[in-house]
Write an enzyme that holds these catalytic residues in place. Structure first.
Site, short mmCIF file in Angstrom:
data_model
loop_
_atom_site.label_atom_id
_atom_site.label_comp_id
_atom_site.label_asym_id
_atom_site.label_seq_id
_atom_site.Cartn_x
_atom_site.Cartn_y
_atom_site.Cartn_z
CG ASP A 141 -8.42 1.22 -7.03
OD1 ASP A 141 -8.31 0.15 -7.67
OD2 ASP A 141 -7.54 1.64 -6.24
CE LYS A 144 -4.78 5.06 -5.04
NZ LYS A 144 -5.96 4.38 -5.63
CG ASP A 169 -7.79 -0.06 -3.04
OD1 ASP A 169 -7.11 -0.35 -4.02
OD2 ASP A 169 -7.63 -0.59 -1.91
CG ASN A 170 -5.10 1.94 -2.86
OD1 ASN A 170 -5.76 2.07 -3.88
ND2 ASN A 170 -4.41 0.85 -2.58
CD GLU A 199 -3.08 -3.35 -4.32
OE1 GLU A 199 -3.76 -3.20 -3.28
OE2 GLU A 199 -2.87 -2.44 -5.12
O1 LIG Z 1 -2.10 4.91 -7.35
C1 LIG Z 1 -2.79 3.92 -7.40
N1 LIG Z 1 -3.81 3.82 -8.27
C2 LIG Z 1 -4.20 4.97 -9.11
C3 LIG Z 1 -3.47 5.13 -10.41
C4 LIG Z 1 -2.09 4.97 -10.50
C5 LIG Z 1 -1.46 5.18 -11.72
C6 LIG Z 1 -2.16 5.56 -12.85
C7 LIG Z 1 -3.51 5.72 -12.75
C8 LIG Z 1 -4.23 6.17 -13.98
N2 LIG Z 1 -5.65 5.96 -13.89
C9 LIG Z 1 -6.50 7.01 -13.61
C10 LIG Z 1 -6.01 8.26 -13.27
C11 LIG Z 1 -6.89 9.30 -12.99
C12 LIG Z 1 -8.27 9.08 -13.10
N3 LIG Z 1 -9.34 9.92 -12.92
N4 LIG Z 1 -10.49 9.20 -13.16
C13 LIG Z 1 -10.15 7.94 -13.48
C14 LIG Z 1 -8.74 7.83 -13.45
C15 LIG Z 1 -7.88 6.78 -13.71
C16 LIG Z 1 -4.18 5.51 -11.54
C17 LIG Z 1 -2.49 2.74 -6.54
C18 LIG Z 1 -1.19 2.60 -6.05
C19 LIG Z 1 -0.86 1.50 -5.25
C20 LIG Z 1 0.52 1.35 -4.72
C21 LIG Z 1 1.61 1.66 -5.54
C22 LIG Z 1 2.90 1.51 -5.06
C23 LIG Z 1 3.11 1.04 -3.75
F1 LIG Z 1 4.38 0.88 -3.29
C24 LIG Z 1 2.02 0.74 -2.94
C25 LIG Z 1 0.73 0.90 -3.43
C26 LIG Z 1 -1.82 0.54 -4.91
C27 LIG Z 1 -3.14 0.69 -5.39
O2 LIG Z 1 -4.10 -0.21 -5.07
C28 LIG Z 1 -3.48 1.79 -6.20
O3 LIG Z 1 -4.78 1.92 -6.61
MG LIG Z 2 -6.03 0.59 -5.49
#
Ligand SMILES: O=C(NCc1cccc(CNc2ccc3[nH]ncc3c2)c1)c1cc(-c2ccc(F)cc2)cc(O)c1O
Ligand SMILES: [Mg+2]
Length: 214
Positions: A141, A144, A169-170, A199
């Protein structure tokens, strides 16, 4: 002064959830995100699918890539057997700081190890650092565009075995097309998707489930 979304989510948990009650923490975040502000938690609809996969696999070892505020971390940790080892990886220190407090509020800090850093740095070190041979369940998650490279890295590091389950997810929104293409065309994976919605919205989404068959 400016209060970040993650801080507002934490405040909603501390205000509306009962300490030590994981279900009330999940309910408080879902109520905040459906009534006040959207946030990228896996949410309740996909969360129920996650719960069913966790219960079915009943994993002794779990890896979560992407902790965010700890919503899915709390869902997973609350379903694990007492001996289970659960590692959740978060790159963003601000997200990690909030997630630690959300996990603690749920009373689950002893069930999960939150590790801060990049998946590409940590995946090669997990065996030695945490004494884990393979993962029974991996929940993807995080970014992506890293789903595929990290899956290949886990394979290379010998962290996946016959029967390991990856849940992503996603795969539709924002999407992970290269990952889906790879696992669907690979003979090593038996894959299945659960129809769902993004979500807190009505937008179509899928949770992609795959068992490693090898
Ligand atoms: O992008 C997403 N999630 C990932 C994410 C995003 C930002 C920061 C991090 C920083 N955390 C991170 C990074 C790198 C990493 N490497 N190992 C661990 C680790 C941890 C992670 C996401 C977006 C949407 C979404 C957005 C907008 C929209 F219109 C529709 C849908 C819905 C989701 O359910 C999502 O999950
Ligand atoms: Mg997600």
């Amino acid at each position: 002064q400016f209060v970040s979304l993650r801080q507002r989510i934490l405040s909603a948990v501390q205000k509306n959830a009962t300490r030590g009650d994981p279900r009330s923490v999940i309910r408080a975040i879902d109520q905040f995100c459906s009534q006040k502000e959207w946030a990228m938690n896996v949410g309740n609809e996909k969360g129920c699918i996650l719960d069913s996969v966790v219960s079915e696999v009943n994993p002794a070892t779990v890896l979560e890539l992407g902790t965010y505020c700890g919503y899915s971390t709390v869902r997973i940790a609350s379903l694990l057997p007492p001996y289970a080892k659960f590692i959740t990886l978060e790159f963003n220190p601000d997200f990690a700081a909030v997630a630690r407090q959300v996990i603690a509020w749920a009373g689950l800090e002893d069930k999960v190890q939150l590790v801060e850093g990049a998946s590409s740095d940590w995946i090669p070190k997990i065996k030695e650092q945490f004494g884990i041979k393979t993962f029974d369940l991996v929940f993807l998650d995080h970014w992506k565009e890293h789903y595929l490279s990290d899956t290949k890295l886990m394979e290379e590091c010998g962290l996946l075995r016959k029967g390991s389950v990856l849940l992503a997810d996603n795969v539709i929104c924002p999407g992970a097309p290269d990952y889906v293409e790879y696992v669907r065309s690979s003979p090593r994976y038996k894959s299945h998707y659960f129809r769902s919605h993004l979500e807190y919205t009505k937008a179509e989404e899928n949770l992609w489930y795959l068992g490693i068959i090898e």
